[in-house]
Scaffold this motif. Structure first.
Motif, PDB file in Angstrom:
ATOM      1  N   GLY A 166     -19.413  17.668 -91.934  1.00  0.00           N
ATOM      2  CA  GLY A 166     -20.006  18.431 -90.834  1.00  0.00           C
ATOM      3  C   GLY A 166     -20.262  19.874 -91.228  1.00  0.00           C
ATOM      4  O   GLY A 166     -21.314  20.440 -90.914  1.00  0.00           O
ATOM      5  N   ALA A 167     -19.304  20.473 -91.939  1.00  0.00           N
ATOM      6  CA  ALA A 167     -19.455  21.861 -92.387  1.00  0.00           C
ATOM      7  C   ALA A 167     -20.610  21.996 -93.369  1.00  0.00           C
ATOM      8  O   ALA A 167     -21.446  22.913 -93.253  1.00  0.00           O
ATOM      9  N   LEU A 168     -20.677  21.091 -94.336  1.00  0.00           N
ATOM     10  CA  LEU A 168     -21.757  21.144 -95.322  1.00  0.00           C
ATOM     11  C   LEU A 168     -23.117  20.960 -94.658  1.00  0.00           C
ATOM     12  O   LEU A 168     -24.104  21.593 -95.041  1.00  0.00           O
ATOM     13  N   PHE A 169     -23.167  20.093 -93.651  1.00  0.00           N
ATOM     14  CA  PHE A 169     -24.412  19.882 -92.911  1.00  0.00           C
ATOM     15  C   PHE A 169     -24.836  21.161 -92.200  1.00  0.00           C
ATOM     16  O   PHE A 169     -26.015  21.545 -92.224  1.00  0.00           O
ATOM     17  N   MET A 170     -23.882  21.845 -91.556  1.00  0.00           N
ATOM     18  CA  MET A 170     -24.195  23.087 -90.849  1.00  0.00           C
ATOM     19  C   MET A 170     -24.739  24.157 -91.806  1.00  0.00           C
ATOM     20  O   MET A 170     -25.721  24.840 -91.505  1.00  0.00           O
ATOM     21  N   PHE A 171     -24.109  24.302 -92.956  1.00  0.00           N
ATOM     22  CA  PHE A 171     -24.572  25.299 -93.927  1.00  0.00           C
ATOM     23  C   PHE A 171     -25.939  24.921 -94.497  1.00  0.00           C
ATOM     24  O   PHE A 171     -26.778  25.781 -94.762  1.00  0.00           O
ATOM     25  N   TRP A 172     -26.155  23.622 -94.658  1.00  0.00           N
ATOM     26  CA  TRP A 172     -27.443  23.160 -95.199  1.00  0.00           C
ATOM     27  C   TRP A 172     -28.588  23.473 -94.240  1.00  0.00           C
ATOM     28  O   TRP A 172     -29.626  23.989 -94.656  1.00  0.00           O
ATOM     29  N   ILE A 173     -28.404  23.160 -92.954  1.00  0.00           N
ATOM     30  CA  ILE A 173     -29.497  23.431 -92.018  1.00  0.00           C
ATOM     31  C   ILE A 173     -29.715  24.938 -91.854  1.00  0.00           C
ATOM     32  O   ILE A 173     -30.836  25.384 -91.603  1.00  0.00           O
ATOM     33  N   PHE A 174     -28.657  25.723 -92.021  1.00  0.00           N
ATOM     34  CA  PHE A 174     -28.806  27.181 -91.977  1.00  0.00           C
ATOM     35  C   PHE A 174     -29.750  27.645 -93.081  1.00  0.00           C
ATOM     36  O   PHE A 174     -30.716  28.369 -92.827  1.00  0.00           O
ATOM     37  N   VAL A 175     -29.489  27.209 -94.310  1.00  0.00           N
ATOM     38  CA  VAL A 175     -30.301  27.652 -95.448  1.00  0.00           C
ATOM     39  C   VAL A 175     -31.713  27.093 -95.362  1.00  0.00           C
ATOM     40  O   VAL A 175     -32.698  27.819 -95.554  1.00  0.00           O
ATOM     41  N   GLU A 176     -31.839  25.802 -95.065  1.00  0.00           N
ATOM     42  CA  GLU A 176     -33.145  25.161 -95.021  1.00  0.00           C
ATOM     43  C   GLU A 176     -34.044  25.726 -93.925  1.00  0.00           C
ATOM     44  O   GLU A 176     -35.260  25.768 -94.066  1.00  0.00           O
ATOM     45  N   SER A 177     -33.438  26.171 -92.825  1.00  0.00           N
ATOM     46  CA  SER A 177     -34.224  26.629 -91.678  1.00  0.00           C
ATOM     47  C   SER A 177     -34.791  28.034 -91.852  1.00  0.00           C
ATOM     48  O   SER A 177     -35.749  28.400 -91.179  1.00  0.00           O
ATOM     49  N   LEU A 178     -34.196  28.823 -92.730  1.00  0.00           N
ATOM     50  CA  LEU A 178     -34.611  30.221 -92.844  1.00  0.00           C
ATOM     51  C   LEU A 178     -36.096  30.364 -93.157  1.00  0.00           C
ATOM     52  O   LEU A 178     -36.764  31.268 -92.650  1.00  0.00           O
ATOM     53  N   GLY A 179     -36.612  29.474 -93.998  1.00  0.00           N
ATOM     54  CA  GLY A 179     -38.014  29.569 -94.375  1.00  0.00           C
ATOM     55  C   GLY A 179     -38.974  29.057 -93.327  1.00  0.00           C
ATOM     56  O   GLY A 179     -40.189  29.282 -93.428  1.00  0.00           O
ATOM     57  N   ARG A 180     -38.458  28.371 -92.297  1.00  0.00           N
ATOM     58  CA  ARG A 180     -39.318  27.763 -91.273  1.00  0.00           C
ATOM     59  C   ARG A 180     -39.355  28.555 -89.975  1.00  0.00           C
ATOM     60  O   ARG A 180     -40.248  28.359 -89.150  1.00  0.00           O
ATOM     61  N   LEU A 181     -38.379  29.433 -89.773  1.00  0.00           N
ATOM     62  CA  LEU A 181     -38.288  30.139 -88.502  1.00  0.00           C
ATOM     63  C   LEU A 181     -39.196  31.363 -88.475  1.00  0.00           C
ATOM     64  O   LEU A 181     -39.586  31.895 -89.514  1.00  0.00           O
ATOM     65  N   SER A 182     -39.493  31.820 -87.274  1.00  0.00           N
ATOM     66  CA  SER A 182     -40.306  33.021 -87.113  1.00  0.00           C
ATOM     67  C   SER A 182     -39.526  34.245 -87.578  1.00  0.00           C
ATOM     68  O   SER A 182     -38.287  34.241 -87.558  1.00  0.00           O
ATOM     69  N   GLY A 217     -38.545  19.907 -92.282  1.00  0.00           N
ATOM     70  CA  GLY A 217     -38.796  19.564 -90.883  1.00  0.00           C
ATOM     71  C   GLY A 217     -37.556  19.008 -90.217  1.00  0.00           C
ATOM     72  O   GLY A 217     -37.252  19.334 -89.064  1.00  0.00           O
ATOM     73  N   PHE A 218     -36.819  18.171 -90.949  1.00  0.00           N
ATOM     74  CA  PHE A 218     -35.565  17.640 -90.425  1.00  0.00           C
ATOM     75  C   PHE A 218     -34.563  18.760 -90.179  1.00  0.00           C
ATOM     76  O   PHE A 218     -33.861  18.772 -89.165  1.00  0.00           O
ATOM     77  N   ALA A 219     -34.496  19.723 -91.107  1.00  0.00           N
ATOM     78  CA  ALA A 219     -33.558  20.841 -90.956  1.00  0.00           C
ATOM     79  C   ALA A 219     -33.885  21.658 -89.711  1.00  0.00           C
ATOM     80  O   ALA A 219     -32.986  22.071 -88.967  1.00  0.00           O
ATOM     81  N   SER A 220     -35.174  21.893 -89.459  1.00  0.00           N
ATOM     82  CA  SER A 220     -35.568  22.652 -88.268  1.00  0.00           C
ATOM     83  C   SER A 220     -35.165  21.924 -86.996  1.00  0.00           C
ATOM     84  O   SER A 220     -34.661  22.531 -86.042  1.00  0.00           O
ATOM     85  N   LEU A 266     -37.952  21.601 -79.329  1.00  0.00           N
ATOM     86  CA  LEU A 266     -37.658  20.495 -80.233  1.00  0.00           C
ATOM     87  C   LEU A 266     -38.914  19.683 -80.529  1.00  0.00           C
ATOM     88  O   LEU A 266     -39.179  19.330 -81.693  1.00  0.00           O
ATOM     89  N   VAL A 267     -39.694  19.378 -79.503  1.00  0.00           N
ATOM     90  CA  VAL A 267     -40.940  18.625 -79.695  1.00  0.00           C
ATOM     91  C   VAL A 267     -41.912  19.417 -80.561  1.00  0.00           C
ATOM     92  O   VAL A 267     -42.590  18.867 -81.439  1.00  0.00           O
ATOM     93  N   GLY A 268     -41.977  20.730 -80.339  1.00  0.00           N
ATOM     94  CA  GLY A 268     -42.845  21.566 -81.157  1.00  0.00           C
ATOM     95  C   GLY A 268     -42.460  21.555 -82.625  1.00  0.00           C
ATOM     96  O   GLY A 268     -43.309  21.687 -83.509  1.00  0.00           O
ATOM     97  N   ALA A 269     -41.156  21.379 -82.896  1.00  0.00           N
ATOM     98  CA  ALA A 269     -40.669  21.400 -84.283  1.00  0.00           C
ATOM     99  C   ALA A 269     -40.781  20.047 -84.971  1.00  0.00           C
ATOM    100  O   ALA A 269     -41.157  19.978 -86.143  1.00  0.00           O
ATOM    101  N   ALA A 292     -34.884  32.912 -79.195  1.00  0.00           N
ATOM    102  CA  ALA A 292     -33.446  33.014 -78.944  1.00  0.00           C
ATOM    103  C   ALA A 292     -32.717  31.743 -79.355  1.00  0.00           C
ATOM    104  O   ALA A 292     -31.643  31.794 -79.962  1.00  0.00           O
ATOM    105  N   ILE A 293     -33.305  30.574 -79.054  1.00  0.00           N
ATOM    106  CA  ILE A 293     -32.667  29.301 -79.398  1.00  0.00           C
ATOM    107  C   ILE A 293     -32.518  29.163 -80.903  1.00  0.00           C
ATOM    108  O   ILE A 293     -31.473  28.761 -81.414  1.00  0.00           O
ATOM    109  N   SER A 294     -33.575  29.509 -81.638  1.00  0.00           N
ATOM    110  CA  SER A 294     -33.521  29.414 -83.099  1.00  0.00           C
ATOM    111  C   SER A 294     -32.498  30.390 -83.675  1.00  0.00           C
ATOM    112  O   SER A 294     -31.743  30.049 -84.593  1.00  0.00           O
ATOM    113  N   ALA A 295     -32.457  31.624 -83.153  1.00  0.00           N
ATOM    114  CA  ALA A 295     -31.506  32.623 -83.636  1.00  0.00           C
ATOM    115  C   ALA A 295     -30.077  32.187 -83.362  1.00  0.00           C
ATOM    116  O   ALA A 295     -29.193  32.288 -84.235  1.00  0.00           O
ATOM    117  N   ILE A 296     -29.827  31.683 -82.162  1.00  0.00           N
ATOM    118  CA  ILE A 296     -28.495  31.209 -81.816  1.00  0.00           C
ATOM    119  C   ILE A 296     -28.105  30.028 -82.704  1.00  0.00           C
ATOM    120  O   ILE A 296     -26.951  29.909 -83.127  1.00  0.00           O
TER     121      ILE A 296
END
Length: 490
Positions: free
Chosen positions: A410-426, A202-205, A40-43, A366-370
């Protein structure tokens, strides 16, 4: 949705206090802090407390969704059943599969720290040995596998001991941290704002990682067939569990910001809590928090095993997976085939994990994938409750806000962070997260072609509840019945 004939899970074993304990243990506060703080601190840097705060609000919406849905359908598959009966059976299967695959990945991500923390009690230098940590972690996993096989009553007794010690140690150090004077930096209210995120992505990650912190409280829904007064108890316990772990996460994440330097966090990426404990109470502090993390990790291995095996049990019972997974042990009333299969797969993954790198490297991907998979099945549950309660949402303000608006956001937030995070993850994290979900298409399409009744469901409607036919040692084979009489307020 028809069920295969066979013995049922043992009904009425768990009470309200038991399920609250399971909800807290499922989120594994000490393990989550130890294993995930460095990620989390790294992100997001110093914005960790803000990420947890702004993820907790929509997470409570998802907990409300689980609470409302559990009132009208008692099912060990939880979101797998609810989403399938409201949105579409394909989405229901993907929801259940997301839980199964994320929990299976966690067998490695959770067992490695269990082994590492156990070794750290004897020699800190051994804690970084991935091969040895894997062996010790595997041993703990097998022990928990046997406990889960022994039944829900034995499982909750083990949880009371492990989680009791864990929470007592965490409460002690929360107080000690407040009075600690040797600080790396002063507390800043901006840590609870948006200024440190560096933008929307960054917030999404940060939010995706925060979702992993909270994940696990919904084990109460997977235990619904084994809980007394489960239509009320499982949802209430989930809400209480989210509240308790949120407070612990905030206190300790702020303490890490105040007491530890960025270099200390980076150098101890798989053992941050132990370093914090040593700083707060030199000599004993580190070891006590290592014990807390070890117990937390072992405890959450147990709750994760419950989630994945109960989900597979429900899938086997519905014949959307091999029907053998729906078999229940004659003596212990546990899904022994599902437990055995999960154990074999997880142990195979332990062996493969030695080629993946250090404990810290494995945890990060693993944490990011989960997190991606959690976002999928939590988000679908948030949509499902709105559909199930659509005829009752305007009956009262409570129904509209607690059963509709909040879960939907809550559902919309979950889907949003899913989409936004794809470009930031390894690439590795994305491959594990998306690839794991894609694998589920194979059994889904196969059993759909085989004509499983799951794919011809009765629609879940909050104006009727699905009667639970789950009795100790009895048949679960009756077609679920619907009847009137749902309370319309939370």
């Amino acid at each position: 949705m028809s069920n295969s004939r066979g013995r049922g899970l043992q009904a009425g074993v768990l009470g309200t206090f038991d399920t609250v304990v399971m909800a807290v243990a499922g989120s594994a506060p000490a393990y989550s802090l130890a294993a995930t703080t460095a990620v989390l601190v790294g992100a997001v840097g110093l914005a960790g407390p803000a990420a947890l705060l702004y993820c907790a609000i929509p997470m409570l919406g998802i907990a409300l969704a689980f609470s409302y849905l559990s009132r009208i359908d008692v099912n060990a598959g939880a979101s797998y059943s609810w989403v399938g009966r409201t949105l579409h059976p394909f989405l229901g299967f993907i929801s259940g599969w997301a839980l199964v695959i994320s929990a299976t990945i966690f067998m490695v991500a959770g067992s490695l720290p269990a082994g590492s923390m156990t070794l750290a009690l004897f020699d800190v230098r051994l804690a970084g040995d991935t091969a040895l940590s894997t062996v010790v972690g595997a041993a703990w996993f097998v022990i928990m596998l046997l406990v889960v096989l022994g039944g829900a009553r034995l499982t909750v007794r083990a949880q009371l001991v492990m989680s009791g010690v864990e929470l007592a140690v965490l409460a002690l150090f929360a107080v000690l941290a407040l009075f600690h004077s040797d600080n790396a930096r002063a507390f800043d209210w901006s840590w609870l704002g948006f200024s440190h995120f560096g933008g929307v992505s960054g917030f999404a990650s940060g939010a995706l990682i925060a979702a992993f912190y909270f994940w696990g409280w919904d084990v109460t829904s997977n235990l619904s067939e084994e809980t007394r007064n489960s239509r009320r108890t499982t949802g209430l316990a989930g809400l209480i569990g989210v509240g308790i772990v949120f407070l612990l996460f905030e206190v300790f994440t702020i303490a890490v910001n105040v007491i530890l330097s960025a270099q200390q966090i980076q150098d101890n990426n798989a053992n941050v809590l132990a370093v914090l404990g040593e700083a707060v109470w030199p000599g004993w502090g580190g070891k006590l928090l290592v014990v807390s993390v070890m117990l937390s990790t072992i405890a959450t291995l147990e709750t994760t095993l419950i989630q994945v095996t109960r989900s597979l049990f429900a899938m086997g019972r519905d014949r959307t997976m091999p029907s053998a997974l729906g078999r229940v042990h004659r003596t212990w009333n546990t899904p022994w085939v599902a437990i055995t299969v999960v154990g074999a797969v997880a142990l195979a993954m332990f062996i493969a994990s030695n080629a993946l790198g250090t404990v810290g490297d494995i945890l990060s991907d693993a944490i990011s994938a989960i997190g991606l998979q959690i976002a999928v099945y939590y988000g679908l549950a948030g949509l499902a409750v709105v559909v199930a309660y659509r005829k009752l949402l305007l009956k009262s303000a409570a129904n509209f806000v607690l059963g509709g608006l909040w879960p939907l956001l809550g559902a919309l937030f979950m889907f949003w962070i899913f989409v936004e995070s794809l470009g930031r993850l390894s690439p590795a994290a994305v491959a594990i997260g998306i690839g794991g979900l894609a694998v589920g298409l194979v059994p889904m399409l196969w059993y759909w072609r085989q004509g499983s009744d799951y794919y011809r469901p009765a629609k879940l409607d909050a104006t009727r509840t699905v009667a639970a036919d789950y009795v100790p040692g009895g048949s679960t084979g009756a077609q679920p019945r619907s009847h009137e009489g749902l309370p319309t307020d939370f």
